[in-house]
Design a protein around this motif. Structure first.
Motif, mmCIF file in Angstrom:
data_model
loop_
_atom_site.group_PDB
_atom_site.id
_atom_site.type_symbol
_atom_site.label_atom_id
_atom_site.label_comp_id
_atom_site.label_asym_id
_atom_site.label_seq_id
_atom_site.Cartn_x
_atom_site.Cartn_y
_atom_site.Cartn_z
ATOM 1 N N ARG A 118 -3.123 -38.057 -15.631
ATOM 2 C CA ARG A 118 -2.573 -38.316 -14.395
ATOM 3 C C ARG A 118 -3.706 -38.944 -13.691
ATOM 4 N NH1 ARG A 118 1.512 -35.775 -10.582
ATOM 5 N NH2 ARG A 118 3.192 -36.874 -11.156
ATOM 6 N N ARG A 119 -4.524 -40.281 -14.123
ATOM 7 C CA ARG A 119 -5.373 -41.035 -13.491
ATOM 8 C C ARG A 119 -4.728 -41.684 -12.239
ATOM 9 N NH1 ARG A 119 -9.783 -42.060 -17.944
ATOM 10 N NH2 ARG A 119 -9.037 -40.171 -18.064
ATOM 11 N N LEU A 120 -3.563 -42.244 -12.335
ATOM 12 C CA LEU A 120 -2.872 -42.939 -11.321
ATOM 13 C C LEU A 120 -1.927 -41.965 -10.572
ATOM 14 C CD1 LEU A 120 -1.541 -45.562 -13.859
ATOM 15 C CD2 LEU A 120 -3.489 -45.957 -12.422
ATOM 16 N N ARG A 121 -2.789 -41.792 -9.289
ATOM 17 C CA ARG A 121 -2.144 -41.150 -8.260
ATOM 18 C C ARG A 121 -1.856 -41.728 -7.121
ATOM 19 N NH1 ARG A 121 -2.098 -35.549 -8.978
ATOM 20 N NH2 ARG A 121 -3.304 -34.640 -10.699
ATOM 21 N N GLU A 122 -0.887 -41.597 -6.455
ATOM 22 C CA GLU A 122 -0.572 -42.243 -5.165
ATOM 23 C C GLU A 122 -1.631 -41.934 -3.875
ATOM 24 O OE1 GLU A 122 3.581 -43.407 -4.233
ATOM 25 O OE2 GLU A 122 3.874 -41.427 -5.553
ATOM 26 N N VAL B 302 -4.051 -46.702 2.666
ATOM 27 C CA VAL B 302 -5.110 -45.716 2.274
ATOM 28 C C VAL B 302 -5.740 -45.901 0.810
ATOM 29 C CG1 VAL B 302 -3.887 -43.823 3.499
ATOM 30 C CG2 VAL B 302 -3.166 -44.163 1.202
ATOM 31 N N GLN B 303 -5.186 -47.114 0.045
ATOM 32 C CA GLN B 303 -5.637 -47.492 -1.158
ATOM 33 C C GLN B 303 -7.211 -47.776 -1.230
ATOM 34 O OE1 GLN B 303 -3.679 -46.666 -3.710
ATOM 35 N NE2 GLN B 303 -2.262 -45.872 -2.281
ATOM 36 N N LYS B 307 -6.023 -54.074 -6.417
ATOM 37 C CA LYS B 307 -4.792 -54.532 -6.938
ATOM 38 C C LYS B 307 -3.566 -53.688 -6.583
ATOM 39 C CE LYS B 307 -4.314 -57.459 -10.547
ATOM 40 N NZ LYS B 307 -4.197 -57.787 -11.925
ATOM 41 N N ARG B 308 -4.073 -52.199 -6.426
ATOM 42 C CA ARG B 308 -2.979 -51.295 -6.146
ATOM 43 C C ARG B 308 -2.543 -51.438 -4.638
ATOM 44 N NH1 ARG B 308 -1.291 -46.893 -8.496
ATOM 45 N NH2 ARG B 308 -0.949 -45.136 -7.381
ATOM 46 N N LEU B 309 -3.698 -51.780 -3.727
ATOM 47 C CA LEU B 309 -3.237 -52.090 -2.244
ATOM 48 C C LEU B 309 -2.197 -53.095 -2.305
ATOM 49 C CD1 LEU B 309 -6.014 -52.139 0.287
ATOM 50 C CD2 LEU B 309 -4.162 -53.597 0.677
ATOM 51 N N ILE B 310 -2.458 -54.141 -2.802
ATOM 52 C CA ILE B 310 -1.529 -55.377 -2.775
ATOM 53 C C ILE B 310 -0.300 -54.896 -3.362
ATOM 54 C CG2 ILE B 310 -1.258 -57.781 -3.389
ATOM 55 C CD1 ILE B 310 -4.229 -58.187 -3.573
ATOM 56 N N SER B 311 -0.070 -53.916 -4.311
ATOM 57 C CA SER B 311 1.062 -53.521 -4.889
ATOM 58 C C SER B 311 1.903 -52.841 -3.780
ATOM 59 C CB SER B 311 0.750 -52.678 -6.269
ATOM 60 O OG SER B 311 -0.144 -53.314 -6.873
ATOM 61 N N PHE B 312 1.239 -52.059 -3.169
ATOM 62 C CA PHE B 312 2.060 -51.521 -1.949
ATOM 63 C C PHE B 312 2.475 -52.420 -1.022
ATOM 64 C CE2 PHE B 312 0.218 -47.339 -3.808
ATOM 65 C CZ PHE B 312 1.411 -46.674 -3.704
ATOM 66 N N ALA B 313 1.768 -53.608 -0.712
ATOM 67 C CA ALA B 313 2.279 -54.378 -0.069
ATOM 68 C C ALA B 313 3.378 -55.080 -0.430
ATOM 69 C CB ALA B 313 1.208 -55.426 0.521
ATOM 70 N N ALA B 314 3.501 -55.120 -2.049
ATOM 71 C CA ALA B 314 4.621 -55.917 -2.288
ATOM 72 C C ALA B 314 5.970 -54.865 -2.274
ATOM 73 C CB ALA B 314 4.324 -55.964 -3.964
ATOM 74 N N VAL B 315 5.758 -53.599 -2.459
ATOM 75 C CA VAL B 315 6.828 -52.721 -1.945
ATOM 76 C C VAL B 315 7.409 -52.981 -0.565
ATOM 77 C CG1 VAL B 315 7.623 -50.297 -1.830
ATOM 78 C CG2 VAL B 315 5.902 -50.906 -3.582
#
Lengths: 122, 512
Positions: A118-122, B302-303, B307-315
């Motif tokens: 689980r490296r990808l956590r929210e 909070v990201q 890329k993960r930050l933009i992904s949440f914006a996509a949500v």
């Protein structure tokens, strides 16, 4: 009642598969769970097309004592069989992909337990 | 043989055949492979434009596979359509346009972004496009399932493409398991519908629909599967992983794949079930939309990974579309006058979402390409060395946050306006979230581009820049002339959504 047994089997297979996917932590067991759900769905499709005492849906290969006039209602439905074949082929591809990803995960993390991967956590 | 008659089949066939040719040509030369892939995709793009033009001018197009005539939907010995029918109405055409446009730009970007094992990359890339186009063109439920799986498998393999990082495999595994469960739900409900009506054609099922309990079970399964694949909260958990871990342009091309699932959701709700739809479905779509907006924006704040930050914006953007479409569906079932406005806002925002978030993903990919770093805490001062990229990021930022004169503003204002008529609270939440979105993007801009120069890096290569500039130009064009875009692109799609009778009649013929 006896003709409903395949449908009960379908429900049981899907329930077992879902249980494995939701509560088992090992990635290989989750893949097995997915395959069981898929078998349940395939069995459902095949059962839909089944006719009691029916024969294969090939016009050129009818049993000798059957005249073409008897065909309506006596032939097993071909479409669900085609659907099931397609679904099995897709299932093989998906399973192969899942297992190859699981191998890659094992190489990187040294484990298949989803709790530890689980490296990808929210 | 007139090539115009076979457009729907060619649009699927050309990328499909090229996909399997690519690894062979790759053995000969990399340049030849790139050229072949580009020519094939450009050809698909042109043919798709012709097809879309044809649909917008002449109404629904039908293509029957394996029939003596391509428009003979019902064989002479049968009473129902038994062949595979491709049916393209305004909605399909709109989605096809988005898919081919974004894929073409993503391909140009990938030419300089993807360096190793290119042959396999482009095979998967083209297969993913084939899956999307198939989902959008087909008029057959089982075909929809097959193309859904083609898309999922290709997309999962692409997400895991940078396999030297373990986290990509993790994201891809999550994606493929969730997609397969969704697809099995779809297959099961196809079985239910087939068992009841002996039909697989969507128009024929829509005509035969009786709204029995079995239909309702099938609806729940179809709805949950497609909402899951569309990335609606609370079923969004796979989306940030998948978008965040995918290489470069794939994050952008994944947006049309989720949009294709959304298309399937609308097709099921508006066309197959149309007026027999239970009144709770629009309410559920609205709740999913609000949840997506809320979760997307708050989680994005909070990201740390860009890329993960933009992904949440996509949500969150998915949430806006679902909110507008839910309100539109509610109005559609109750024949309210705001229906058209809401649907127009939703469909327009679908296009804008792909452009805005797509541009942001490309910029993020460019930053990762230039610096090799994806953490916001370690990046900084890139505006000194990457001038064009930072300006392009500002354009994407303004568009995604809904600032005028960008396209995001044009569609969001329509959404606020229509949603307000159902309940002012919906509008207020949507506007508040939009403001928070601006805060999120300013955080990225401030962290990545401003400040003192931290590292030496060069501007991204020209192909990458070219596709980013094309997206930015479209964003500004859509923002300056929204009326034109709505009239020529969005309204045909909205009319297709509302007019399910024409969709049925095109297959089942007049008088049946």
């Amino acid at each position: 009642m006896i003709y409903n047994i395949p449908f009960f089997t379908v429900v049981a297979l899907i329930a077992i598969g879902m249980y494995a996917m939701l509560f088992k932590r090992n990635l290989i067991k989750m893949a097995i769970g997915l395959t069981i759900v898929e078998s349940g769905v395939n069995l459902f499709l095949i059962t839909l097309g089944y006719r009691k005492g029916g024969f294969a849906p090939i016009f050129t290969d009818l049993p000798p004592d059957v005249s073409p006039a008897d065909i309506p209602g006596k032939m097993v439905l071909p479409v669900p069989q085609a659907l099931t074949l397609t679904s099995i082929v897709i299932g093989v591809a998906v399973l192969a992909l899942i297992l190859s990803l699981a191998i890659n995960i094992y190489r990187h993390y040294g484990t298949l337990e989803s709790e530890k991967v689980r490296r990808l956590r929210e | 043989m007139n090539i115009m008659d076979h457009l729907p089949a060619l649009v699927i066939a050309i990328p499909l055949l090229t996909a399997f040719l690519t690894p062979l040509i790759d053995r000969v030369s990399r340049k030849a492979r790139n050229a072949v892939v580009f020519i094939a995709l450009a050809l698909t793009f042109i043919l798709a434009i012709l097809l879309v033009q044809d649909v917008f001018d002449n109404g629904i197009q039908i293509y029957v596979m394996g029939a003596s005539s391509t428009t003979q939907t019902i064989p002479t010995q049968a009473a129902v359509p038994i062949r595979i029918v491709l049916e393209i109405d305004g909605l399909s055409a709109f989605m096809v346009l988005i898919s081919v446009l974004i894929s073409l730009l993503g391909l140009i970007y990938s030419f300089s972004d993807i360096k190793e094992r290119g042959g396999r990359f482009y095979t998967l890339f083209l297969l993913m496009l084939v899956g999307m186009l198939g989902m959008e063109l087909t008029g057959d439920l089982f075909n929809l399932f097959v193309f859904l799986e083609v898309t999922s498998i290709a997309a999962a393999a692409l997400i895991a493409y940078e396999f030297r990082r373990g986290s990509t495999s993790e994201a891809a595994l999550k994606y493929i398991i969730i997609s397969s469960i969704g697809a099995l739900f779809v297959l099961f409900s196809i079985g239910l519908l087939y068992g009841e009506y002996d039909l697989l054609n969507m128009a024929a099922i829509a005509q035969a629909m009786q709204s029995t309990h079995i239909d309702k079970i099938a609806l729940v399964l179809l709805f949950s599967a497609f909402a899951l694949k569309a990335g609606a909260a609370p079923m969004h958990m796979w989306l940030p992983d998948a978008y965040g871990e995918a290489p470069g342009a794939i994050s952008m091309v994944l947006i049309p794949t989720t949009a294709a699932s959304m298309y399937a959701l609308f097709r099921v709700c508006f066309t197959i079930y149309n007026e027999s739809l239970h009144a709770i479905i629009p309410a559920v779509i609205i709740i999913f939309g609000l949840l997506s907006i809320f979760i997307g924006v708050t989680m994005a704040l909070v990201q740390d990974d860009i890329k993960r930050l933009i992904s949440f914006a996509a949500v969150a953007e998915v949430g806006y579309i679902l909110l507008a479409m839910g309100v539109g569906l509610y109005g559609f079932l109750n024949s309210e006058e705001y229906t058209v406005t809401a649907l127009r806002g939703g469909m327009f925002h679908l296009f804008n979402d792909v452009l805005d978030i797509g541009l942001l993903f490309l910029v993020a990919g460019g930053v990762i390409y230039a610096t090799g770093e994806r953490s916001l805490n370690k990046l900084g001062g890139l505006a000194h060395s990457m001038k064009y990229t930072s300006v392009l990021f500002l354009v994407g930022l303004a568009a995604a946050a809904g600032l005028p004169p960008m396209n995001g503003f044009a569609s969001k204002i329509i959404i606020y306006e229509s949603v307000y008529k159902v309940s002012p609270i919906l509008s207020i939440i949507a506007i508040l979230a939009s403001i928070m979105m601006l805060a999120v993007f300013i955080k990225i801009f401030q962290a990545v581009f401003t400040g003192p120069k931290l590292t030496e890096c060069r501007e991204v290569p020209k192909p990458m820049l070219a596709s980013m500039i094309a997206l930015a130009a479209l964003i500004i064009f859509f923002g300056l002339f929204p009326d034109m875009v709505i009239e020529h692109l969005v309204d045909p799609a909205v009319n297709a959504l509302m007019n399910y009778g024409a969709y049925i009649q095109a297959v089942m013929g007049v008088g049946t």
